[in-house]
Design a protein around this motif. Structure first.
Motif, PDB file in Angstrom:
ATOM      1  N   GLU A  33       0.823  -1.208   0.000  1.00 57.11           N
ATOM      2  CA  GLU A  33       0.000   0.000   0.000  1.00 57.11           C
ATOM      3  C   GLU A  33       0.859   1.260   0.000  1.00 57.11           C
ATOM      4  N   TYR A  34       1.991   1.181   0.698  1.00 57.10           N
ATOM      5  CA  TYR A  34       2.904   2.313   0.804  1.00 57.10           C
ATOM      6  C   TYR A  34       4.262   1.974   0.182  1.00 57.10           C
ATOM      7  N   VAL A  35       4.850   2.952  -0.501  1.00 55.49           N
ATOM      8  CA  VAL A  35       6.276   2.917  -0.807  1.00 55.49           C
ATOM      9  C   VAL A  35       6.869   4.139  -0.121  1.00 55.49           C
ATOM     10  N   ILE A  36       7.808   3.882   0.781  1.00 50.24           N
ATOM     11  CA  ILE A  36       8.407   4.956   1.572  1.00 50.24           C
ATOM     12  C   ILE A  36       9.876   5.112   1.189  1.00 50.24           C
ATOM     13  N   ILE A  37      10.263   6.320   0.810  1.00 51.28           N
ATOM     14  CA  ILE A  37      11.681   6.614   0.614  1.00 51.28           C
ATOM     15  C   ILE A  37      12.250   7.047   1.954  1.00 51.28           C
ATOM     16  N   ASN A  38      13.233   6.305   2.418  1.00 52.05           N
ATOM     17  CA  ASN A  38      13.850   6.597   3.705  1.00 52.05           C
ATOM     18  C   ASN A  38      14.939   7.643   3.518  1.00 52.05           C
ATOM     19  N   GLY A  39      14.571   8.903   3.717  1.00 55.68           N
ATOM     20  CA  GLY A  39      15.533   9.993   3.590  1.00 55.68           C
ATOM     21  C   GLY A  39      15.947  10.554   4.933  1.00 55.68           C
ATOM     22  N   MET A  53      18.565  14.355  -2.473  1.00 57.04           N
ATOM     23  CA  MET A  53      17.156  14.767  -2.528  1.00 57.04           C
ATOM     24  C   MET A  53      17.026  16.210  -3.012  1.00 57.04           C
ATOM     25  N   ALA A  54      17.991  17.043  -2.665  1.00 48.81           N
ATOM     26  CA  ALA A  54      17.945  18.449  -3.082  1.00 48.81           C
ATOM     27  C   ALA A  54      18.342  18.626  -4.540  1.00 48.81           C
ATOM     28  N   VAL A  55      19.246  17.773  -5.031  1.00 49.93           N
ATOM     29  CA  VAL A  55      19.809  17.954  -6.374  1.00 49.93           C
ATOM     30  C   VAL A  55      19.093  17.104  -7.423  1.00 49.93           C
ATOM     31  N   GLU A  56      18.708  15.900  -7.059  1.00 50.72           N
ATOM     32  CA  GLU A  56      18.121  14.955  -8.019  1.00 50.72           C
ATOM     33  C   GLU A  56      16.637  14.730  -7.734  1.00 50.72           C
ATOM     34  N   ILE A  88      13.604  19.817   1.103  1.00 48.25           N
ATOM     35  CA  ILE A  88      12.165  20.093   1.231  1.00 48.25           C
ATOM     36  C   ILE A  88      11.728  21.130   0.206  1.00 48.25           C
ATOM     37  N   ASN A  89      12.498  22.188   0.050  1.00 46.45           N
ATOM     38  CA  ASN A  89      12.158  23.224  -0.924  1.00 46.45           C
ATOM     39  C   ASN A  89      12.137  22.666  -2.343  1.00 46.45           C
ATOM     40  N   SER A  90      13.101  21.809  -2.665  1.00 47.41           N
ATOM     41  CA  SER A  90      13.146  21.215  -4.008  1.00 47.41           C
ATOM     42  C   SER A  90      11.935  20.328  -4.261  1.00 47.41           C
ATOM     43  N   PHE A  91      11.564  19.517  -3.280  1.00 47.38           N
ATOM     44  CA  PHE A  91      10.395  18.656  -3.440  1.00 47.38           C
ATOM     45  C   PHE A  91       9.111  19.484  -3.566  1.00 47.38           C
TER      46      PHE A  91
END
Length: 442
Positions: A33-39, A53-56, A88-91
């Protein structure tokens, strides 16, 4: 012809980049049900995941979308800490384009990146004792793993490199993308070399759960950090302390305050692990509780937090590690699989602050930025391990004298065995196949 994501992941040699290296094609061959990216990147000093996460950002989101479609998930979540402002800003700039995908902001605590803790924080669901997130409808994957999925699916690029943060006693605190198979010693030179006078230790991974490695060990798919500390540093001495000495100290010093158990993250989500009882068993030959069993050691993730919650600096995690080894040699397997209905009622107040942990570890002066930096040095030789993953080592499919290009398959999983493909990380000639490595020179 429609692409097969599972096959592409398998052929590209993608494994969990942030943990033990479990082959990703097996993990995502499921329904969830969930796919979680562990960041979370909760290990002190490491910077790779927050930078990627910020660049890609778009690539990570595209890969998450692919995996969600593969496993039939309706929810995709990027779990990252609330102070990773650049990421966070990039996402936030693009996440609105992706249906069903959201951010989950974690507090700055350790071990937020323990996948069972991440699952609980994101969903409120508790993974059973000895279980995996899939048991509660979740698949958890590392940031760099997702980036590797994007590269494989959209750009036909297999895994040939790993992003590594350099920290501690190195001249330049940076993060570099390094070819697999170069030595740790060579990698440290790319960071300007070691700055400590006298003997030192290199930690591959984070300071809490990383391994002490020699300079001739290799960069692999799971290498995320190289931390250099003086051999005299308390963190190094703690890890090197032998079990008999620690137990001798425990008999005299343990005040049975149970703070180790109160801080234990797995205990907090309702698992029966109790580090204070482990110390009792090791010191007195009894758990002092007829309802418990030494098998509780199997429930320990060896995050080591119990040690830093202990006012006497005792090490229940080390006893658990020892007990697991003894029981495994005797053919004893974990049979504890309770599914707790609820976490500890004070769970949200038991999160151990990272800044406090860094201070306790004596690492405050090393807690500095390590910017993502372009590698400018040409690497002309590597010795690529064929066992960079959980499962059986891959079997070489090249011979000495063969010419290979970067990205060529040089080893494949053994027939019928869990494993992952290995690819050339530089172009050149195969010079040797020995000691579990395939050596290539330009």
């Amino acid at each position: 012809m429609e692409k097969n994501l599972i096959d592409i992941i398998a052929q590209s040699g993608i494994v969990g980049a942030g943990g033990a290296g479990f082959p990703t094609h097996v993990k995502v061959n499921a329904q969830a049900e969930y796919v979680i990216i562990n960041g979370a990147e909760c290990e002190p000093l490491l910077r790779v995941d927050q930078q990627l996460m910020a660049v890609e950002t778009k690539k990570i989101l595209e890969a998450l979308k692919l995996v969600m479609e593969q496993v039939g998930a309706s929810k995709g979540v990027i779990a990252l800490k609330g102070h990773y402002h650049d990421a966070i800003n990039s996402f936030n700039q693009v996440i609105g384009e992706y249906e069903g995908i959201s951010l989950h902001l974690l507090d700055n605590f350790y071990p937020a990146g323990d996948e069972q803790i991440t699952v609980y924080d994101v969903t409120g669901r508790i993974v059973p004792e000895g279980g995996i997130p899939l048991m509660v409808g979740c698949i958890v994957s590392n940031v760099e793993t997702m980036l590797n999925i994007y590269n494989a699916y959209f750009e036909d690029k297999p895994v040939t490199d790993s992003y590594v943060t350099f920290a501690g006693e190195v001249k330049n605190h940076i993060t570099l993308k390094l070819p697999l198979g170069m030595t740790v010693g060579e990698a440290l030179e790319l960071a300007g070399g070691v700055t400590v006078d006298g003997p030192f230790v290199v930690i591959n991974g984070g300071p809490m759960m990383g391994k002490h490695v020699p300079l001739d060990s290799k960069i692999t798919k799971t290498t995320k950090g190289l931390i250099v500390l003086p051999e005299s540093h308390p963190l190094i001495q703690d890890v090197k302390m032998e079990i008999p000495k620690m137990l001798h100290v425990a008999k005299a010093a343990c005040c049975h305050c149970s703070l180790c158990t109160e801080a234990c993250p797995r205990h907090t989500i309702g698992h029966r692990i109790a580090p204070n009882k482990t110390i009792r068993f090791a010191s007195y030959g009894s758990l002092c509780d007829g309802s418990e069993t030494p098998m509780i050691a199997f429930l320990c993730s060896e995050c080591r937090l119990c040690q830093y919650a202990c006012p006497m600096n005792l090490q229940p995690w080390k006893v658990n590690h020892e007990l697991k080894g003894i029981m495994a040699k005797q053919g004893i397997r974990n049979t504890l699989n309770n599914a707790p209905e609820s976490a500890h009622p004070m769970a949200k107040y038991k999160k151990y602050p990272i800044k406090k942990l860094i201070a306790n570890l004596g690492l405050t002066k090393y807690n500095v930025a390590a910017p993502l930096t372009e590698l400018t040095t040409e690497i002309d030789h590597v010795a690529i391990p064929v066992g960079q993953h959980i499962g059986a080592p891959a079997v070489p499919c090249v011979n000495v004298g063969d010419t290979v290009a970067k990205g060529d398959v040089i080893a494949k999983p053994a027939e019928g065995k869990l494993g992952a493909c290995i690819h050339a990380s530089i172009s050149g000639t195969v010079k040797a196949i020995a000691d579990g490595c395939i050596s290539i020179e330009k």
